[in-house]
Design a protein around this motif. Structure first.
Motif, mmCIF file in Angstrom:
data_model
loop_
_atom_site.group_PDB
_atom_site.id
_atom_site.type_symbol
_atom_site.label_atom_id
_atom_site.label_comp_id
_atom_site.label_asym_id
_atom_site.label_seq_id
_atom_site.Cartn_x
_atom_site.Cartn_y
_atom_site.Cartn_z
ATOM 1 N N ILE A 1 0.842 -1.198 0.000
ATOM 2 C CA ILE A 1 0.000 0.000 0.000
ATOM 3 C C ILE A 1 0.876 1.247 0.000
ATOM 4 O O ILE A 1 0.627 2.198 -0.756
ATOM 5 C CB ILE A 1 -0.972 -0.002 1.203
ATOM 6 N N MET A 2 1.912 1.247 0.815
ATOM 7 C CA MET A 2 2.828 2.398 0.852
ATOM 8 C C MET A 2 3.537 2.563 -0.496
ATOM 9 O O MET A 2 3.687 3.682 -0.986
ATOM 10 C CB MET A 2 3.836 2.244 1.983
ATOM 11 N N ARG A 3 3.953 1.466 -1.110
ATOM 12 C CA ARG A 3 4.580 1.554 -2.435
ATOM 13 C C ARG A 3 3.644 2.217 -3.428
ATOM 14 O O ARG A 3 4.032 3.120 -4.180
ATOM 15 C CB ARG A 3 4.961 0.158 -2.938
ATOM 16 N N GLU A 4 2.382 1.792 -3.435
ATOM 17 C CA GLU A 4 1.406 2.387 -4.342
ATOM 18 C C GLU A 4 1.221 3.881 -4.052
ATOM 19 O O GLU A 4 1.107 4.687 -4.976
ATOM 20 C CB GLU A 4 0.071 1.652 -4.246
ATOM 21 N N ALA A 5 1.208 4.243 -2.785
ATOM 22 C CA ALA A 5 1.085 5.663 -2.427
ATOM 23 C C ALA A 5 2.269 6.453 -2.973
ATOM 24 O O ALA A 5 2.102 7.572 -3.483
ATOM 25 C CB ALA A 5 0.975 5.823 -0.912
ATOM 26 N N PHE A 6 3.480 5.899 -2.906
ATOM 27 C CA PHE A 6 4.646 6.576 -3.466
ATOM 28 C C PHE A 6 4.535 6.727 -4.978
ATOM 29 O O PHE A 6 5.064 7.672 -5.550
ATOM 30 C CB PHE A 6 5.936 5.831 -3.115
ATOM 31 N N PHE A 7 3.832 5.808 -5.631
ATOM 32 C CA PHE A 7 3.654 5.886 -7.079
ATOM 33 C C PHE A 7 2.436 6.727 -7.456
ATOM 34 O O PHE A 7 2.048 6.779 -8.618
ATOM 35 C CB PHE A 7 3.536 4.485 -7.676
ATOM 36 N N GLY A 8 1.810 7.382 -6.467
ATOM 37 C CA GLY A 8 0.728 8.325 -6.751
ATOM 38 C C GLY A 8 -0.672 7.760 -6.676
ATOM 39 O O GLY A 8 -1.636 8.448 -7.001
ATOM 40 N N ARG B 1 -3.917 7.001 -4.785
ATOM 41 C CA ARG B 1 -4.482 7.571 -3.562
ATOM 42 C C ARG B 1 -5.895 7.078 -3.236
ATOM 43 O O ARG B 1 -6.367 7.273 -2.136
ATOM 44 C CB ARG B 1 -4.509 9.094 -3.677
ATOM 45 N N ARG B 2 -6.569 6.483 -4.192
ATOM 46 C CA ARG B 2 -7.976 6.131 -3.985
ATOM 47 C C ARG B 2 -8.148 4.646 -3.690
ATOM 48 O O ARG B 2 -7.440 3.790 -4.223
ATOM 49 C CB ARG B 2 -8.804 6.534 -5.203
ATOM 50 N N TYR B 3 -9.126 4.391 -2.833
ATOM 51 C CA TYR B 3 -9.405 3.032 -2.361
ATOM 52 C C TYR B 3 -9.571 2.053 -3.522
ATOM 53 O O TYR B 3 -8.945 0.999 -3.538
ATOM 54 C CB TYR B 3 -10.672 3.080 -1.496
ATOM 55 N N GLY B 4 -10.422 2.391 -4.488
ATOM 56 C CA GLY B 4 -10.684 1.492 -5.615
ATOM 57 C C GLY B 4 -9.439 1.206 -6.430
ATOM 58 O O GLY B 4 -9.229 0.081 -6.893
ATOM 59 N N GLN B 5 -8.593 2.221 -6.617
ATOM 60 C CA GLN B 5 -7.345 2.024 -7.355
ATOM 61 C C GLN B 5 -6.406 1.091 -6.595
ATOM 62 O O GLN B 5 -5.760 0.228 -7.189
ATOM 63 C CB GLN B 5 -6.643 3.360 -7.596
ATOM 64 N N LEU B 6 -6.327 1.288 -5.282
ATOM 65 C CA LEU B 6 -5.488 0.409 -4.466
ATOM 66 C C LEU B 6 -5.984 -1.033 -4.535
ATOM 67 O O LEU B 6 -5.193 -1.964 -4.725
ATOM 68 C CB LEU B 6 -5.452 0.898 -3.015
ATOM 69 N N ALA B 7 -7.294 -1.205 -4.389
ATOM 70 C CA ALA B 7 -7.872 -2.551 -4.430
ATOM 71 C C ALA B 7 -7.582 -3.214 -5.776
ATOM 72 O O ALA B 7 -7.198 -4.392 -5.827
ATOM 73 C CB ALA B 7 -9.373 -2.487 -4.161
#
Length: 178
Positions: free
Chosen positions: A53-60, A62-68
């Motif tokens: 999750i932190m890696r994805e945040a570093f790559f920009g 930010r939204r729940y659906g995108q993370l999922a």
């Protein structure tokens, strides 16, 4: 001989020196594992989803659906991990829509400070766990335009920091056990 094999061969015999230096040489550090920083960090990051999750945040992301979607993570797990990261002060939950109410997850200062650790793990994975085609993602330094990798250096002298040139010693938060 592959690069990892060369490194392993290079450090053969050095592991005994390191083990002695970091495990038994100093009685004053005998209780260093009680409340030490790596253990406390692993209480938060000790499983894969939190770091991903932190890696994805570093790559920009930010939204729940995108993370999922990006992580293929079960939604209950994602919700729990996001809640933990917000409570720990690594992500901030910021509303971006009101009807329906929706939130984004932005890196805080503490979250941004985790970037070197993520990059170091990424570099290790690229070196020792990448497939035959090489790393799936490279990081390009915006200032010089070249691909970059993690490099740990002393802030005082600029020399590279390795397992062979540092010595653990009690810090200001060290607790002696009598």
């Amino acid at each position: 001989m592959s690069e990892p094999e060369k490194l392993e061969h290079r450090f053969t015999g050095e592991s005994e020196k390191l083990e002695h230096r970091f495990t038994g040489e100093s009685d004053e550090l005998a209780h260093r594992f009680a409340g030490e920083s790596v253990g406390r960090a692993l209480e938060l990051f000790g499983e894969k989803w939190t770091l991903l999750i932190m890696r994805e945040a570093f790559f920009g992301v930010r939204r729940y659906g995108q993370l999922a979607r990006n992580l293929a993570i079960p939604r209950p797990t994602l919700s729990a991990r996001l809640r933990t990261l917000v409570e720990a002060g690594l992500l901030a939950r910021v509303r971006y829509a009101t009807d329906p109410e929706r939130h984004e997850y932005w890196l805080t200062r503490a979250g941004l400070d985790l970037f070197p650790a993520i990059v170091t793990l990424m570099h290790w994975g690229d070196t020792y766990r990448a497939g035959p085609d090489g790393p799936p993602i490279v990081l390009r330094h915006q200032n010089c335009g070249r691909p970059t990798e993690a490099y740990l250096a002393c802030r005082e002298c600029g020399e590279e920091i390795t397992a062979h040139n540092v010595t653990p010693e009690p810090g200001p938060g060290f607790r002696s056990v009598h």
